[in-house]
Design an enzyme around this catalytic site. Sequence first.
Site, PDB file in Angstrom:
ATOM      1  CD  GLU A   1      45.037 -39.770   2.785  1.00  0.00           C
ATOM      2  OE1 GLU A   1      44.343 -40.668   3.282  1.00  0.00           O
ATOM      3  OE2 GLU A   1      45.645 -39.887   1.715  1.00  0.00           O
TER       4      GLU A   1
ATOM      5  CD  GLU B   1      47.645 -36.867   0.577  1.00  0.00           C
ATOM      6  OE1 GLU B   1      46.518 -37.034   0.067  1.00  0.00           O
ATOM      7  OE2 GLU B   1      48.635 -37.564   0.287  1.00  0.00           O
TER       8      GLU B   1
ATOM      9  CE  LYS C   1      43.782 -42.028   5.266  1.00  0.00           C
ATOM     10  NZ  LYS C   1      44.489 -43.240   5.664  1.00  0.00           N
TER      11      LYS C   1
END
Length: 657
Positions: free
Chosen positions: A291, A278, A119
């Site tokens: 992400e 997302e 991430k």
Amino acid sequence: MLKKYSKILIANRGEIACRIIKTAHKMGISCVCVYSDADEHSLHVKLADEAVHIGQSPACTSYLDIDKICQAAADTKAQAVHPGYGFLSENQHFPLALEKFGIDFIGPRTEAIKAMANKITAKEVAVKSGVSVVPGYTGAVLNIAHAEEIAQQIGFPIMIKAAAGGGGKGMRIVRSIKEVAQAFNSATNEAMKNFKDGSLFIEKYVELPRHIEVQILGDKFGNIVCLGERECSIQRHNQKVIEESPSPFVTEEIRQKMYEQCISLAKQVNYFSAGTVEFIMDKDKQFYFLEMNTRLQVEHPVTELVTGIDIVEEMIRVSCGEKLRFNQEDIRLNGWAIESRIYAEDPAKNFFPASGRIKYYNMPKESSNVRIDDGVFAGAEVSMFYDPMIAKIITYGKDRMAAINCMQQALSESYVGGITNNIEFLESIFHQPAFIAAKLHTGFISEFYSNGFHSDILTEESIQIFIFISLYIYLSNEYRNWVLCKEIDDSFSVFVDKNEYNIRAKYDGVTLLVIYNHNEYLIQGRWNVSYKLLQVIINNHALNVKMSINKNMYLLGYAGMKAQCFVYYPSIANLSKFMLESKEDKSMLYVEAPISGMLVKLCVDQGEKIEIGQPLCIIEAMKMENIIHAETKGTIKTIAMKEGESIRSGDLLIELE
């Protein structure tokens, strides 16, 4: 010359393995499945053309073992592997390992997985691509002290997140400095167990955001298309429960801005295959990158229903080297689709996962408006080793309200017996006025179900229905027991949660006639799932009621509401009022395990004084850490279990003085 697969291996289990098999068989492709000890008799093994045992039940010795899965693919001469979601689907080492065997990975290139799997690096790529990002600390958090320092700099609330995370695992919302240490340790442990990478980062937590994601598809020639967005804001424990497409909050202008950023991000990493970008969106409709999932999503069916595109088929075609068969102008969002995830979990106990054997299983029939994606059957085991999802119900309608109405009906026809599940909770949400009005955000469940879900407050309509159903059950039994089977015509006292209703009813063995509030009602019924589900018609209005019988008590459930019901002849009802009620032991001196799993940490010592809400222990179940909190003040008298021990639901953990 383009490739064409004749055999693929599915490196997954359960619902998603069964779903991939359906499309592969439609394309004329043979399927090999892998299975662990726990899944020897599972549905995906039965549906596969071949099945290979790959190890013991824990995922780390089976579904996460790259060498075993590669060997299984090579031994069965599979030309490609589809990873599904979860497990190895976003493991950058998996495609490289398959490549050594000359086997294709049905998914994106390794470099794209690597860039998005972490991430921290994903956020850096997003910034480089011109994608809006949430303010925060993008480097790796070193330790608890470092986390506390960052949190104070950013300001509470914050979100501690696993750098290699996904699926809501390794994520904790933190609202004060005293919560940082516990959140840091839990997120690290979950990240290590699920992703073998405990690194964390910290972002500012956006209060009451919406969770919006965009489905993308790309080919190996640089073509990228977006297949609309999905609204995924109904979540518990940062994991989705209900998804829909399109989002009721996204305008066409916002949709196009999202598309532009998604395509820019995908091109930055030379992306192909299916993927999902997302975002979180605040109340002012500002959206920020969250992400990118470089795999098939659990909720992909809602996109398939509104676009008419089989995403699994397109993944296979792209892997074979085909160009996309459509461009962005060809994509139209037609109608509305909603998905409900049915989980083995207890909504009354903080959604703790459940495990055990499914005794009864009934899903609505599939149609043009109802789709069922599942991987279980009556008699199947929901294992403590894996995610507790049982099935997905997806409904379709010309608009959002039509899809909701269809879902209400589908859930009313759904019954899973023998294991605790969330069907009644889902029914409650779909009758919740705020949900129907599309007032959605990621804190929706916390707002409307702050103490968990037990039952919705009874309405006048539900009381009336429960009266009719109680009489129908009682009189149909009475009719069968009468030797002459003559018509029953009499007065009755019906109790619905201790409230008494005097009713006149007539039953002829087929139809029940009830006089209620000076109106006549005709009731006919049909049993299903071994008398656990009653389909009734009340004055030409059809509905479904769930029930269980304990001696002369009927526990009835309808639309998220439930009640204990009794039926007596008036003379018996008068006598019942004089009977002493049995008093339950309300003692809270014993702390029992609410779920099966492993006791990974004790947070208290013998002799320690505890306060309400204080963490007592942590139980790991289905790859999630569940903190058990004290429900009363007291002093620890004895601790019955040790760290590292396996426990079952109901086992004594702690005794208080």
